[in-house]
Write an enzyme that holds these catalytic residues in place. Structure first.
Site, short mmCIF file in Angstrom:
data_model
loop_
_atom_site.label_atom_id
_atom_site.label_comp_id
_atom_site.label_asym_id
_atom_site.label_seq_id
_atom_site.Cartn_x
_atom_site.Cartn_y
_atom_site.Cartn_z
N TYR A 160 -2.33 -1.47 11.05
CA TYR A 160 -2.57 -1.97 9.69
C TYR A 160 -1.41 -1.60 8.78
O TYR A 160 -0.83 -2.44 8.09
CB TYR A 160 -3.90 -1.42 9.11
N SER A 189 0.83 -1.20 0.00
CA SER A 189 0.00 0.00 0.00
C SER A 189 0.86 1.25 0.00
O SER A 189 1.97 1.26 0.56
CB SER A 189 -0.86 -0.03 1.27
N LYS A 204 1.85 -3.86 6.60
CA LYS A 204 2.32 -3.80 5.21
C LYS A 204 3.84 -3.57 5.18
O LYS A 204 4.55 -4.19 4.40
CB LYS A 204 1.59 -2.70 4.44
P1 NAD Z 1 -11.20 -6.99 1.03
O1 NAD Z 1 -11.46 -7.00 2.49
O2 NAD Z 1 -12.33 -6.70 0.12
O3 NAD Z 1 -10.55 -8.38 0.58
C1 NAD Z 1 -9.73 -9.14 1.42
C2 NAD Z 1 -10.27 -10.57 1.41
O4 NAD Z 1 -9.43 -11.38 2.22
C3 NAD Z 1 -11.68 -10.67 1.97
O5 NAD Z 1 -12.46 -11.41 1.06
C4 NAD Z 1 -11.51 -11.43 3.29
O6 NAD Z 1 -12.62 -12.25 3.58
C5 NAD Z 1 -10.25 -12.22 3.02
N1 NAD Z 1 -9.44 -12.56 4.21
C6 NAD Z 1 -9.02 -11.73 5.20
N2 NAD Z 1 -8.28 -12.41 6.08
C7 NAD Z 1 -8.22 -13.70 5.65
C8 NAD Z 1 -7.58 -14.87 6.11
N3 NAD Z 1 -6.89 -14.88 7.25
N4 NAD Z 1 -7.73 -16.00 5.39
C9 NAD Z 1 -8.44 -16.02 4.26
N5 NAD Z 1 -9.06 -14.95 3.76
C10 NAD Z 1 -8.94 -13.79 4.45
O7 NAD Z 1 -9.99 -5.98 0.77
P2 NAD Z 1 -9.39 -5.40 -0.58
O8 NAD Z 1 -9.70 -3.96 -0.64
O9 NAD Z 1 -9.76 -6.28 -1.72
O10 NAD Z 1 -7.85 -5.52 -0.28
C11 NAD Z 1 -7.06 -6.61 -0.74
C12 NAD Z 1 -5.63 -6.42 -0.30
O11 NAD Z 1 -5.15 -5.18 -0.80
C13 NAD Z 1 -5.42 -6.37 1.21
O12 NAD Z 1 -4.20 -7.00 1.52
C14 NAD Z 1 -5.34 -4.89 1.50
O13 NAD Z 1 -4.62 -4.62 2.67
C15 NAD Z 1 -4.62 -4.40 0.27
N6 NAD Z 1 -4.84 -2.97 -0.03
C16 NAD Z 1 -6.11 -2.49 -0.18
C17 NAD Z 1 -6.32 -1.15 -0.46
C18 NAD Z 1 -7.72 -0.58 -0.58
O14 NAD Z 1 -7.86 0.65 -0.49
N7 NAD Z 1 -8.74 -1.38 -0.81
C19 NAD Z 1 -5.22 -0.30 -0.60
C20 NAD Z 1 -3.94 -0.83 -0.46
C21 NAD Z 1 -3.75 -2.17 -0.18
C1 WQD Z 2 -9.67 9.34 0.98
C2 WQD Z 2 -9.87 10.83 1.24
C3 WQD Z 2 -10.28 11.42 3.53
C4 WQD Z 2 -14.18 9.51 3.87
C5 WQD Z 2 -7.12 4.50 3.43
C6 WQD Z 2 -6.07 3.78 4.22
C7 WQD Z 2 -4.95 3.34 3.34
C8 WQD Z 2 -5.45 2.60 2.10
C9 WQD Z 2 -6.65 3.20 1.48
C10 WQD Z 2 -5.03 0.24 2.34
C11 WQD Z 2 -9.16 11.31 2.49
C12 WQD Z 2 -11.47 11.77 2.66
C13 WQD Z 2 -12.97 9.97 3.38
C14 WQD Z 2 -15.19 10.44 4.20
C15 WQD Z 2 -13.73 12.21 3.49
N1 WQD Z 2 -5.81 1.25 2.40
N2 WQD Z 2 -12.75 11.30 3.20
N3 WQD Z 2 -14.93 11.77 3.98
O1 WQD Z 2 -7.38 7.69 3.82
O2 WQD Z 2 -6.37 7.66 1.49
O3 WQD Z 2 -6.51 5.60 2.78
O4 WQD Z 2 -7.62 3.58 2.45
O5 WQD Z 2 -3.86 0.14 2.34
O6 WQD Z 2 -4.10 2.57 4.11
O7 WQD Z 2 -5.57 4.65 5.22
O8 WQD Z 2 -8.59 6.59 1.87
O9 WQD Z 2 -10.93 6.51 1.15
O10 WQD Z 2 -10.43 6.66 3.63
O11 WQD Z 2 -10.00 8.64 2.18
O12 WQD Z 2 -13.55 13.43 3.34
O13 WQD Z 2 -16.27 10.10 4.65
O14 WQD Z 2 -11.26 11.09 1.45
O15 WQD Z 2 -10.06 12.43 4.47
O16 WQD Z 2 -8.65 12.57 2.23
P1 WQD Z 2 -7.18 6.99 2.55
P2 WQD Z 2 -10.07 7.02 2.23
#
Ligand code: NAD
Ligand code: WQD
Length: 344
Positions: free
Chosen positions: A151, A126, A155
């Site tokens: 969290y 991330s 990562k």
């Molecule tokens: P998500 O929660 O939709 O998907 C994660 C999936 O993993 C879920 O289906 C959950 O049921 C499953 N899971 C969790 N723990 C588990 C375990 N111990 N065993 C088996 N399954 C398990 O999340 P996402 O948004 O699709 O994110 C996927 C990956 O990307 C994660 O590693 C997350 O940290 C990373 N990531 C997400 C974002 C974002 O903004 N969505 C940003 C950066 C990184």
């Molecule tokens: C985006 C922008 C908020 C909600 C988070 C995690 C990060 C990553 C992605 C996994 C920000 C603003 C949000 C609301 C708002 N996940 N906001 N009103 O904060 O960039 O990142 O998710 O790795 O680790 O920290 O994403 O979608 O929460 O926010 O004004 O109700 O929207 O302040 O500027 P963020 P977000």
């Protein structure tokens, strides 16, 4: 046919990636414990691709079950490891749950890989590892800042565990670490998308739920940042663009194109957009109003961050192509579809 294990494959990014893998001819095995997703996602994947991937309801923390799974599905070549808990606020309240789930899962898989002769590993990291970067757009060699939450720390530690493991046994592994910026949107068919649990923390699900009337008002967290309109800036990327990068990463490793045993790529568009820009563009392209009010800053928010995706573009050979307008349309279509499903 090359076989890929996708952990977290019924989740948001995982499900979109499974679709792209199937479209490119890969055989997919999904492992997910459904802690943050629904098994009905498999129906959506099947509707889009015509293929129902193999599915195992297993917790990646459970070493013995994972070992059995690898033995059952012989000849897995590659793993894309999405499975993790991802709610920043929850991680502050339940740090051990986050360290256990995210790190023990990773350690189990890395440990099982040489036993089952699986060499290729893609890791979901991330942009959170950069904190507030000193220089924008942020490049992969920017300093890693102290994590703002357990969290985020999982990562950072996860990346280190991968590097140390591969350093110790380079013949057994190769890995691509992908640092995602802010994935939003849904598949163009609206058959799969994001399924937020409870009140959404992330911006886009809150915007779509407000537009459809589930939430009264969006709170915009702060308009006094050092940005052109005062609201925070992020690099929002269409989830399908993000999904496609995973297919490119797997192919790169299978074809022996990696330049080192561990490569790291930013997955972003290179374009920063403010919260207010997202809001007004969403309203315009979808012709819908989103009631909002400006409130105070949210604790822990980064002021501005967007990617320099040059290395992903030039070395990985991948580029985000969807426009923000199309991305926001897809998010709205998915919300409307969800709403129809729940009222039927
Ligand atoms: P998500 O929660 O939709 O998907 C994660 C999936 O993993 C879920 O289906 C959950 O049921 C499953 N899971 C969790 N723990 C588990 C375990 N111990 N065993 C088996 N399954 C398990 O999340 P996402 O948004 O699709 O994110 C996927 C990956 O990307 C994660 O590693 C997350 O940290 C990373 N990531 C997400 C974002 C974002 O903004 N969505 C940003 C950066 C990184
Ligand atoms: C985006 C922008 C908020 C909600 C988070 C995690 C990060 C990553 C992605 C996994 C920000 C603003 C949000 C609301 C708002 N996940 N906001 N009103 O904060 O960039 O990142 O998710 O790795 O680790 O920290 O994403 O979608 O929460 O926010 O004004 O109700 O929207 O302040 O500027 P963020 P977000």
């Amino acid at each position: 046919m090359s076989k890929v294990l996708v952990t977290g494959g019924t989740g948001y990014i995982g499900s979109h990636t499974v679709v792209e893998l199937i479209n490119e001819g890969f055989e997919v095995v999904i492992v997910d414990n459904l802690s943050n997703s629904n098994v009905a996602v498999l129906d959506g994947i099947e509707k889009i691709t015509g293929v129902r991937p193999a599915f195992e309801n297993i917790d990646c923390v459970d070493y013995v079950s994972m070992d059995r799974m690898f033995a059952k599905y012989e000849n897995i070549d590659s793993i894309i490891h999405f499975a993790a808990s991802k709610a920043v606020g929850e991680s502050v309240e339940k740090p051990l749950m986050y360290y256990r789930n995210n790190l023990v899962s990773l350690i189990n898989i890395l440990q099982l890989m040489p036993i089952h002769k699986v060499r290729n590993f893609v890791f979901s990291s991330s942009c959170t590892v950069y904190g507030q970067p000193d220089v924008l757009p942020v490049t992969e060699d920017a300093p890693i800042k102290p994590a703002m939450s357990p969290y985020g720390n999982t990562k950072q530690i996860g990346e280190e565990i991968i590097r140390d493991t591969i350093h110790a046994a380079p013949a057994s592994y190769q890995s691509i670490i992908l640092r995602y910026f802010n994935p939003i949107g849904a598949h163009s068919t609206a058959e799969i998308g994001e399924l937020p649990n409870g009140v959404p923390n992330n911006l886009l699900p809150f915007v779509t739920q407000t537009a459809i009337g589930i939430r009264k008002q969006l709170q915009v967290f702060g308009d006094d940042y050092d940005t052109p309109d005062g609201s925070c800036i992020r690099d929002y990327i269409h989830v399908v663009d993000l999904a496609k990068a995973h297919v490119v990463a797997v192919k790169r490793m299978l074809q022996g194109k990696s330049l080192s045993n561990v490569e790291t790529f930013n997955l972003g568009t290179g374009r920063g957009l403010s919260v207010l820009e997202i809001l007004t563009t969403f309203e315009k392209v979808n012709e819908v109003k989103v009631p909002y009010k400006i409130v105070g800053r949210r604790e822990g928010d980064i002021e501005k961050v967007w990617a320099d995706p040059t290395i992903a573009n030039e070395v990985l050979g991948w580029k985000a192509t969807e426009t923000v307008e199309e991305t926001l349309r897809s998010a709205w279509a998915w919300e409307q579809k969800l709403r129809t499903q729940t009222t039927n």
